[in-house]
Design a protein around this motif. Structure first.
Motif, PDB file in Angstrom:
ATOM      1  N   TYR A 254    -102.511 -14.194 -59.642  1.00 13.22           N
ATOM      2  CA  TYR A 254    -102.896 -13.082 -58.767  1.00 13.22           C
ATOM      3  C   TYR A 254    -102.813 -13.440 -57.282  1.00 13.22           C
ATOM      4  O   TYR A 254    -102.652 -12.565 -56.438  1.00 13.22           O
ATOM      5  N   LEU A 255    -102.885 -14.717 -56.938  1.00 10.27           N
ATOM      6  CA  LEU A 255    -102.778 -15.121 -55.530  1.00 10.27           C
ATOM      7  C   LEU A 255    -101.362 -14.995 -54.981  1.00 10.27           C
ATOM      8  O   LEU A 255    -101.162 -14.974 -53.772  1.00 10.27           O
TER       9      LEU A 255
ATOM     10  N   ASP B 162     -99.454 -12.517 -54.746  1.00 12.87           N
ATOM     11  CA  ASP B 162     -99.256 -11.280 -53.988  1.00 12.87           C
ATOM     12  C   ASP B 162    -100.388 -11.027 -53.001  1.00 12.87           C
ATOM     13  O   ASP B 162    -100.724  -9.883 -52.705  1.00 12.87           O
ATOM     14  N   SER B 163    -100.952 -12.090 -52.474  1.00  9.11           N
ATOM     15  CA  SER B 163    -102.092 -11.951 -51.570  1.00  9.11           C
ATOM     16  C   SER B 163    -101.751 -12.423 -50.156  1.00  9.11           C
ATOM     17  O   SER B 163    -100.780 -13.149 -49.944  1.00  9.11           O
ATOM     18  N   CYS B 164    -102.571 -12.020 -49.212  1.00  6.97           N
ATOM     19  CA  CYS B 164    -102.431 -12.498 -47.830  1.00  6.97           C
ATOM     20  C   CYS B 164    -102.736 -13.991 -47.748  1.00  6.97           C
ATOM     21  O   CYS B 164    -102.184 -14.701 -46.909  1.00  6.97           O
ATOM     22  N   PHE B 165    -103.603 -14.447 -48.635  1.00  9.11           N
ATOM     23  CA  PHE B 165    -103.935 -15.868 -48.653  1.00  9.11           C
ATOM     24  C   PHE B 165    -102.690 -16.733 -48.816  1.00  9.11           C
ATOM     25  O   PHE B 165    -102.550 -17.765 -48.174  1.00  9.11           O
ATOM     26  N   LYS B 166    -101.782 -16.300 -49.661  1.00 11.11           N
ATOM     27  CA  LYS B 166    -100.593 -17.113 -49.935  1.00 11.11           C
ATOM     28  C   LYS B 166     -99.751 -17.321 -48.680  1.00 11.11           C
ATOM     29  O   LYS B 166     -99.224 -18.408 -48.468  1.00 11.11           O
TER      30      LYS B 166
END
Length: 111
Positions: A70-71, A73-77
């Motif tokens: 799930y990470l 597709d995140s801004c965190f990545k």
């Protein structure tokens, strides 16, 4: 004769060294400097072997070995990529950092 370079891959998965086991779940490390620390360990090992000037290439790294994490597709990545490429691509650390993989199409890992 020594090699021209060393190629490694890095994923932020903690290993329980007391039991020599990888966690049953693909759990990311909570250590924000894990990649830097792993690179320092490799450099220390190279120095111990008399290969401190050897070119070091990270040919595969990512936040997860799973393309369904799930990470992904995140801004965190995006911040993870920028932080690790800027902090770890300096002289005497690594010559190249190859991000694995830009697309979800290819993966050897099975969830």
């Amino acid at each position: 004769m020594q090699p021209d370079f060393l190629s490694i891959y890095l994923y932020p998965i903690e290993i329980n060294w007391r039991n020599n086991q990888v966690p049953k779940k693909n759990t990311q490390s909570a250590n924000p400097d894990l990649i830097k620390n792993k690179l320092n360990q490799v450099r220390k090992s190279l120095k111990k072997a008399g290969l401190e000037d050897l070119e070091l290439n990270v040919t595969e790294w990512n936040i997860s070995i799973s393309n369904r994490d799930y990470l992904n597709d995140s801004c965190f990545k995006s911040t993870y990529i920028v932080k690790n490429t800027t902090k770890n691509s300096y002289p005497n650390q690594v010559s190249m950092i190859g991000y694995w993989l830009f697309s979800d199409i290819f993966s050897d890992f099975r969830d």
